[in-house]
Design a protein around this motif. Structure first.
Motif, PDB file in Angstrom:
ATOM      1  N   ARG A   1      50.438 -36.133 -18.415  1.00  0.00           N
ATOM      2  CA  ARG A   1      50.977 -36.276 -19.770  1.00  0.00           C
ATOM      3  C   ARG A   1      49.870 -35.795 -20.696  1.00  0.00           C
ATOM      4  NH1 ARG A   1      52.951 -42.043 -21.320  1.00  0.00           N
ATOM      5  NH2 ARG A   1      50.726 -42.385 -21.699  1.00  0.00           N
ATOM      6  N   ALA A   2      49.999 -34.571 -21.175  1.00  0.00           N
ATOM      7  CA  ALA A   2      48.938 -33.897 -21.916  1.00  0.00           C
ATOM      8  C   ALA A   2      48.601 -34.574 -23.248  1.00  0.00           C
ATOM      9  CB  ALA A   2      49.317 -32.439 -22.152  1.00  0.00           C
ATOM     10  N   GLU A   3      49.540 -35.269 -23.847  1.00  0.00           N
ATOM     11  CA  GLU A   3      49.299 -35.882 -25.158  1.00  0.00           C
ATOM     12  C   GLU A   3      48.107 -36.835 -25.143  1.00  0.00           C
ATOM     13  OE1 GLU A   3      52.551 -36.265 -23.694  1.00  0.00           O
ATOM     14  OE2 GLU A   3      53.090 -34.361 -24.615  1.00  0.00           O
ATOM     15  N   ASP A   4      47.921 -37.546 -24.032  1.00  0.00           N
ATOM     16  CA  ASP A   4      46.844 -38.539 -24.002  1.00  0.00           C
ATOM     17  C   ASP A   4      46.004 -38.496 -22.726  1.00  0.00           C
ATOM     18  OD1 ASP A   4      48.664 -39.578 -22.206  1.00  0.00           O
ATOM     19  OD2 ASP A   4      48.886 -41.504 -23.221  1.00  0.00           O
ATOM     20  N   GLY A   5      46.255 -37.529 -21.868  1.00  0.00           N
ATOM     21  CA  GLY A   5      45.447 -37.375 -20.665  1.00  0.00           C
ATOM     22  C   GLY A   5      45.824 -38.293 -19.517  1.00  0.00           C
ATOM     23  N   LEU A   6      47.004 -38.907 -19.589  1.00  0.00           N
ATOM     24  CA  LEU A   6      47.437 -39.774 -18.499  1.00  0.00           C
ATOM     25  C   LEU A   6      47.806 -38.916 -17.286  1.00  0.00           C
ATOM     26  CD1 LEU A   6      48.226 -42.626 -17.459  1.00  0.00           C
ATOM     27  CD2 LEU A   6      50.550 -42.092 -18.242  1.00  0.00           C
ATOM     28  N   VAL A   7      47.197 -39.217 -16.143  1.00  0.00           N
ATOM     29  CA  VAL A   7      47.485 -38.541 -14.887  1.00  0.00           C
ATOM     30  C   VAL A   7      48.193 -39.540 -13.982  1.00  0.00           C
ATOM     31  CG1 VAL A   7      46.485 -37.486 -12.809  1.00  0.00           C
ATOM     32  CG2 VAL A   7      45.515 -36.998 -15.062  1.00  0.00           C
ATOM     33  N   VAL A   8      49.317 -39.115 -13.419  1.00  0.00           N
ATOM     34  CA  VAL A   8      50.039 -39.907 -12.435  1.00  0.00           C
ATOM     35  C   VAL A   8      49.862 -39.205 -11.099  1.00  0.00           C
ATOM     36  CG1 VAL A   8      52.282 -40.811 -11.697  1.00  0.00           C
ATOM     37  CG2 VAL A   8      51.719 -40.682 -14.145  1.00  0.00           C
ATOM     38  N   GLY A   9      49.327 -39.921 -10.128  1.00  0.00           N
ATOM     39  CA  GLY A   9      49.145 -39.385  -8.792  1.00  0.00           C
ATOM     40  C   GLY A   9      50.085 -40.056  -7.820  1.00  0.00           C
ATOM     41  N   TYR A  10      50.497 -39.306  -6.810  1.00  0.00           N
ATOM     42  CA  TYR A  10      51.396 -39.841  -5.784  1.00  0.00           C
ATOM     43  C   TYR A  10      51.031 -39.202  -4.456  1.00  0.00           C
ATOM     44  CZ  TYR A  10      55.535 -40.567  -2.929  1.00  0.00           C
ATOM     45  OH  TYR A  10      56.371 -40.906  -1.910  1.00  0.00           O
ATOM     46  N   PHE A  11      51.007 -40.014  -3.398  1.00  0.00           N
ATOM     47  CA  PHE A  11      50.852 -39.459  -2.059  1.00  0.00           C
ATOM     48  C   PHE A  11      51.510 -40.376  -1.050  1.00  0.00           C
ATOM     49  CE2 PHE A  11      47.173 -42.257  -2.115  1.00  0.00           C
ATOM     50  CZ  PHE A  11      47.036 -42.687  -0.802  1.00  0.00           C
ATOM     51  N   GLU A  12      51.728 -39.816   0.122  1.00  0.00           N
ATOM     52  CA  GLU A  12      52.298 -40.561   1.232  1.00  0.00           C
ATOM     53  C   GLU A  12      51.326 -40.499   2.400  1.00  0.00           C
ATOM     54  OE1 GLU A  12      56.022 -38.586   1.927  1.00  0.00           O
ATOM     55  OE2 GLU A  12      56.850 -39.263   0.019  1.00  0.00           O
ATOM     56  N   ALA A  13      51.371 -41.521   3.239  1.00  0.00           N
ATOM     57  CA  ALA A  13      50.545 -41.592   4.445  1.00  0.00           C
ATOM     58  C   ALA A  13      51.201 -42.587   5.392  1.00  0.00           C
ATOM     59  CB  ALA A  13      49.126 -42.047   4.111  1.00  0.00           C
ATOM     60  N   ASP A  14      50.877 -42.494   6.646  1.00  0.00           N
ATOM     61  CA  ASP A  14      51.394 -43.495   7.580  1.00  0.00           C
ATOM     62  C   ASP A  14      50.939 -44.887   7.174  1.00  0.00           C
ATOM     63  OD1 ASP A  14      52.670 -41.519   9.030  1.00  0.00           O
ATOM     64  OD2 ASP A  14      51.052 -41.341  10.494  1.00  0.00           O
ATOM     65  N   ASP A  15      49.702 -44.985   6.700  1.00  0.00           N
ATOM     66  CA  ASP A  15      49.122 -46.238   6.229  1.00  0.00           C
ATOM     67  C   ASP A  15      48.264 -45.893   5.006  1.00  0.00           C
ATOM     68  OD1 ASP A  15      47.356 -48.394   5.737  1.00  0.00           O
ATOM     69  OD2 ASP A  15      47.326 -48.972   7.841  1.00  0.00           O
ATOM     70  N   VAL A  16      48.794 -46.164   3.825  1.00  0.00           N
ATOM     71  CA  VAL A  16      48.122 -45.800   2.574  1.00  0.00           C
ATOM     72  C   VAL A  16      46.732 -46.414   2.479  1.00  0.00           C
ATOM     73  CG1 VAL A  16      48.195 -46.164   0.073  1.00  0.00           C
ATOM     74  CG2 VAL A  16      50.198 -45.268   1.251  1.00  0.00           C
ATOM     75  N   ASP A  17      46.593 -47.680   2.819  1.00  0.00           N
ATOM     76  CA  ASP A  17      45.283 -48.328   2.717  1.00  0.00           C
ATOM     77  C   ASP A  17      44.272 -47.649   3.630  1.00  0.00           C
ATOM     78  OD1 ASP A  17      46.285 -50.134   0.850  1.00  0.00           O
ATOM     79  OD2 ASP A  17      46.718 -51.664   2.357  1.00  0.00           O
TER      80      ASP A  17
END
Length: 124
Positions: free
Chosen positions: A63-79
């Motif tokens: 979101r360029a207006e305020d620099g908010l970055v949303v990240g997303y990923f998948e994994a067998d075990d995220v932790d």
């Protein structure tokens, strides 16, 4: 609903997934062009480390207006995938190179805060 009730609901919902992760970062607005440009040329060693750590379908949204970055990923075990990338030899170099782009963390330290968002709904 009080905050403890919401926290319990988010922690116990059946929609939680050990295989999906969404997070927020905040980039300094004046650094956005350089930050986006850096991600057009992610080091091959970093790409390989993410893959070896089990990260899949990794995306960043801005979101360029305020620099908010949303990240997303998948994994067998995220932790486990997050622990693995944190232990990768390339990780400290990449994080050091990216630190200048992020707004200071809530405690004032450079490098920014990464906020993991709880999942409460999923339609497959």
């Amino acid at each position: 609903m009080t905050a403890p009730d919401l926290d319990q609901l988010l922690a116990s919902t059946d929609a939680r997934s050990p295989g999906r992760c969404c997070f927020l970062l905040h980039v300094k607005p004046e650094k956005l062009p350089e930050y986006v440009e850096a991600h057009q040329h992610v080091w091959e060693e970093m790409r390989e480390a993410l893959t070896e750590a089990g990260w899949r379908n990794y995306s960043l949204f801005l979101r360029a207006e305020d620099g908010l970055v949303v990240g997303y990923f998948e994994a067998d075990d995220v932790d486990a995938a997050q622990r693995s990338i944190a232990e990768a030899a390339i990780a400290p170099r990449w994080e050091a190179a990216m630190a200048e782009y992020f707004a200071p963390a809530a405690d004032g330290t450079p490098g920014g805060d990464k906020e993991i968002l709880p999942q409460y709904f999923h339609l497959s």
